[in-house]
Design a protein around this motif. Structure first.
Motif, mmCIF file in Angstrom:
data_model
loop_
_atom_site.group_PDB
_atom_site.id
_atom_site.type_symbol
_atom_site.label_atom_id
_atom_site.label_comp_id
_atom_site.label_asym_id
_atom_site.label_seq_id
_atom_site.Cartn_x
_atom_site.Cartn_y
_atom_site.Cartn_z
ATOM 1 N N UNK A 199 0.836 -1.207 0.000
ATOM 2 C CA UNK A 199 0.000 0.000 0.000
ATOM 3 C C UNK A 199 0.869 1.256 0.000
ATOM 4 N N UNK A 200 1.934 1.228 0.784
ATOM 5 C CA UNK A 200 2.846 2.378 0.819
ATOM 6 C C UNK A 200 3.407 2.660 -0.571
ATOM 7 N N UNK A 201 3.890 1.614 -1.253
ATOM 8 C CA UNK A 201 4.450 1.778 -2.593
ATOM 9 C C UNK A 201 3.379 2.259 -3.574
ATOM 10 N N UNK A 202 2.175 1.698 -3.468
ATOM 11 C CA UNK A 202 1.070 2.094 -4.343
ATOM 12 C C UNK A 202 0.726 3.572 -4.142
ATOM 13 N N UNK A 203 0.661 4.015 -2.880
ATOM 14 C CA UNK A 203 0.318 5.408 -2.571
ATOM 15 C C UNK A 203 1.405 6.359 -3.071
ATOM 16 N N UNK A 204 2.650 5.958 -2.927
ATOM 17 C CA UNK A 204 3.751 6.806 -3.401
ATOM 18 C C UNK A 204 3.700 6.955 -4.915
ATOM 19 N N UNK A 205 3.409 5.851 -5.598
ATOM 20 C CA UNK A 205 3.325 5.876 -7.061
ATOM 21 C C UNK A 205 2.178 6.765 -7.532
ATOM 22 N N UNK A 206 1.048 6.709 -6.827
ATOM 23 C CA UNK A 206 -0.127 7.495 -7.214
ATOM 24 C C UNK A 206 -0.155 8.880 -6.561
ATOM 25 N N UNK A 207 0.863 9.164 -5.736
ATOM 26 C CA UNK A 207 0.939 10.445 -5.011
ATOM 27 C C UNK A 207 -0.305 10.681 -4.142
ATOM 28 N N UNK A 208 -0.676 9.632 -3.405
ATOM 29 C CA UNK A 208 -1.810 9.690 -2.481
ATOM 30 C C UNK A 208 -1.267 9.753 -1.058
ATOM 31 N N UNK A 209 -1.786 10.641 -0.252
ATOM 32 C CA UNK A 209 -1.415 10.687 1.167
ATOM 33 C C UNK A 209 -1.847 9.377 1.809
ATOM 34 N N UNK A 210 -0.984 8.807 2.639
ATOM 35 C CA UNK A 210 -1.287 7.487 3.188
ATOM 36 C C UNK A 210 -0.858 7.386 4.645
ATOM 37 N N UNK A 211 -1.777 6.942 5.474
ATOM 38 C CA UNK A 211 -1.491 6.671 6.882
ATOM 39 C C UNK A 211 -1.693 5.182 7.132
ATOM 40 N N UNK A 212 -0.717 4.565 7.800
ATOM 41 C CA UNK A 212 -0.785 3.130 8.056
ATOM 42 C C UNK A 212 -0.692 2.852 9.553
ATOM 43 N N UNK A 213 -1.414 1.825 9.991
ATOM 44 C CA UNK A 213 -1.349 1.381 11.383
ATOM 45 C C UNK A 213 -0.567 0.069 11.409
ATOM 46 N N UNK A 214 0.574 0.083 12.094
ATOM 47 C CA UNK A 214 1.461 -1.073 12.096
ATOM 48 C C UNK A 214 1.030 -2.118 13.118
ATOM 49 N N UNK A 215 1.208 -3.367 12.744
ATOM 50 C CA UNK A 215 0.964 -4.479 13.658
ATOM 51 C C UNK A 215 2.305 -4.996 14.154
ATOM 52 N N UNK A 216 2.548 -4.890 15.437
ATOM 53 C CA UNK A 216 3.795 -5.363 16.036
ATOM 54 C C UNK A 216 3.492 -6.055 17.354
ATOM 55 N N UNK A 248 3.911 3.684 21.216
ATOM 56 C CA UNK A 248 3.888 5.040 21.765
ATOM 57 C C UNK A 248 3.810 6.104 20.666
ATOM 58 N N UNK A 249 4.707 6.003 19.667
ATOM 59 C CA UNK A 249 4.730 6.974 18.567
ATOM 60 C C UNK A 249 3.672 6.646 17.530
ATOM 61 N N UNK A 250 3.236 5.407 17.497
ATOM 62 C CA UNK A 250 2.200 4.933 16.583
ATOM 63 C C UNK A 250 0.995 4.497 17.395
ATOM 64 N N UNK A 251 0.273 3.487 16.960
ATOM 65 C CA UNK A 251 0.617 2.618 15.832
ATOM 66 C C UNK A 251 0.391 3.233 14.460
ATOM 67 N N UNK A 252 -0.219 4.443 14.421
ATOM 68 C CA UNK A 252 -0.506 5.088 13.140
ATOM 69 C C UNK A 252 0.648 6.010 12.752
ATOM 70 N N UNK A 253 1.158 5.827 11.533
ATOM 71 C CA UNK A 253 2.234 6.655 10.995
ATOM 72 C C UNK A 253 1.888 7.119 9.596
ATOM 73 N N UNK A 254 2.402 8.292 9.243
ATOM 74 C CA UNK A 254 2.396 8.685 7.843
ATOM 75 C C UNK A 254 3.326 7.707 7.135
ATOM 76 N N UNK A 255 2.857 7.052 6.084
ATOM 77 C CA UNK A 255 3.597 5.935 5.485
ATOM 78 C C UNK A 255 5.025 6.310 5.117
ATOM 79 N N UNK A 256 5.230 7.529 4.644
ATOM 80 C CA UNK A 256 6.562 7.923 4.200
ATOM 81 C C UNK A 256 7.540 8.100 5.362
ATOM 82 N N UNK A 257 7.042 8.107 6.602
ATOM 83 C CA UNK A 257 7.905 8.313 7.751
ATOM 84 C C UNK A 257 8.605 7.038 8.213
ATOM 85 N N UNK A 258 8.107 5.872 7.804
ATOM 86 C CA UNK A 258 8.649 4.613 8.308
ATOM 87 C C UNK A 258 9.070 3.692 7.176
ATOM 88 N N UNK A 259 10.023 2.814 7.496
ATOM 89 C CA UNK A 259 10.479 1.795 6.556
ATOM 90 C C UNK A 259 9.809 0.473 6.899
#
Length: 260
Positions: A199-216, A248-259
Motif C-alpha cells: 500500500x505504501x508503494x502504491x500510494x507513493x506511485x499514485x501520489x496519495x497521502x497514506x497513513x498506516x497502522x502497524x501491527x507489532x 507510543x509513537x504509533x501505531x498510526x504513521x504517515x507511510x513515508x515516515x517509516x520503513x
C-alpha cells in the motif's frame, strides 16, 4: 493522552466467524478514545504477565462502551482466555493507547480505507466517524468474512477481496482498488506488514497521502521497553536512533515516515 488503568466490565461477547470474537466493554477509556488506538487487556492467569494489545473497533462515548474485535491466536493463550468471557465478567485494561488516524483533517476529502484480516476492525471506527462517507476495501483470506454488515449499515461503499477468490475480487486490497477503478485523497490502512508495504508503494506511485497502522508484538504498550520499534526517517528522542516505538509513537504513521 488521557489513558486509564481500571477494571472494565464485559457487556457482551459473541463469535463473529471462525477464530474471530466480538467483545464489548464498559470502560471510562471510551471517553478519550479515537479511531486507530488500542487497549491493553491483562489476562487473569498470573503466569501470563504481559498484556495483549487489541485495536479498538468501535467507540460509543455516550454509553462508555468500547468494541474490540480480535482473533484468537494459536500461539497465545491470552486471547483464548478472553474468548471465554461472558456478560458481567471483568478484565483489567489500560488505555486508550497509541495515537489515532487524523480523521478530522480529511473529513471533507475522498477517503479510502484499506483493511486486511484483523486490520479490518479499526477501519470500522473510522467509517463510523465519517458517517459512512468513504470507501472501504476489505481483504480476507477466503469467504470467512466478518464486519461487512456493519460497514453496509453505515452506507459505506464496500469493495471485498479474498486471496482465493471465494469472496469478491480475487487478490489483495490493492487489486480491489485497481479493479474498482477508485481514486483517493488519502488512504487509511491497517493489516499485516506485507500488505502495508504494498500500500505504501502504491500510494507513493499514485501520489496519495497514506497513513498506516502497524501491527507489532508489544510488551509494555507505553513505549518504555523498546520491544516494538520500527525503522524511521527521523531520530527518536527516546532511543536517539532512527527508530519509532509502534505502541507510543504509533501505531498510526504517515507511510513515508517509516520503513517496512
Amino acid at each position: 493522552m488521557n489513558k486509564v488503568f481500571e477494571t472494565a466490565k464485559v457487556i457482551d461477547q459473541f463469535k463473529l466467524s471462525e477464530g474471530i470474537y466480538d467483545l464489548r466493554l464498559r470502560t471510562s477509556a471510551a471517553e478519550a478514545a479515537v479511531p486507530g488506538q488500542f487497549l491493553n487487556l491483562y489476562p487473569k492467569d498470573e503466569t501470563k504477565r504481559l498484556p495483549r494489545p487489541i485495536s479498538i473497533c468501535e467507540i460509543d462515548k455516550e454509553n462508555g462502551i468500547l468494541r474490540l474485535v480480535y482473533r484468537v491466536t494459536k500461539e497465545g493463550s491470552g486471547t483464548e482466555e478472553f474468548s471465554g468471557y461472558r456478560t458481567g465478567d471483568e478484565v483489567k485494561i489500560l488505555g486508550p493507547l497509541g495515537n489515532g488516524f487524523p480523521v478530522e483533517e480529511f473529513r471533507d476529502k475522498k477517503v479510502v480505507l484499506m483493511g486486511g484480516g484483523i486490520g479490518i476492525p479499526p477501519m470500522l471506527s473510522i467509517a463510523k466517524e465519517l458517517k459512512g462517507k468513504c470507501t472501504a476495501i476489505l481483504g480476507y483470506r477466503d469467504a470467512n468474512s466478518f464486519l461487512t454488515d456493519d460497514f453496509i449499515d453505515l452506507n459505506t461503499k464496500l469493495v471485498l477481496t479474498s486471496n482465493d477468490g471465494s469472496l469478491g475480487i480475487k487478490g489483495n486490497v490493492i487489486d480491489g482498488m485497481k479493479q474498482a477503478d477508485l481514486s483517493a485523497d488519502v488512504i487509511f490502512a491497517c493489516g499485516p506488514t506485507p500488505m502495508l508495504r504494498g500500500i505504501k508503494a502504491f500510494a507513493e506511485e499514485r501520489k496519495i497521502i497514506c497513513y498506516i497502522s502497524l501491527e507489532e508484538r508489544m510488551a509494555c504498550g507505553v513505549g518504555a521497553c523498546l520491544g516494538c520499534v520500527c525503522k524511521s526517517k527521523e531520530i527518536d528522542e527516546h532511543s536517539k536512533v532512527n527508530n519509532k516505538r509502534v505502541c507510543k509513537d504509533g501505531p498510526v504513521f504517515l507511510a513515508e515516515e517509516v520503513e517496512l
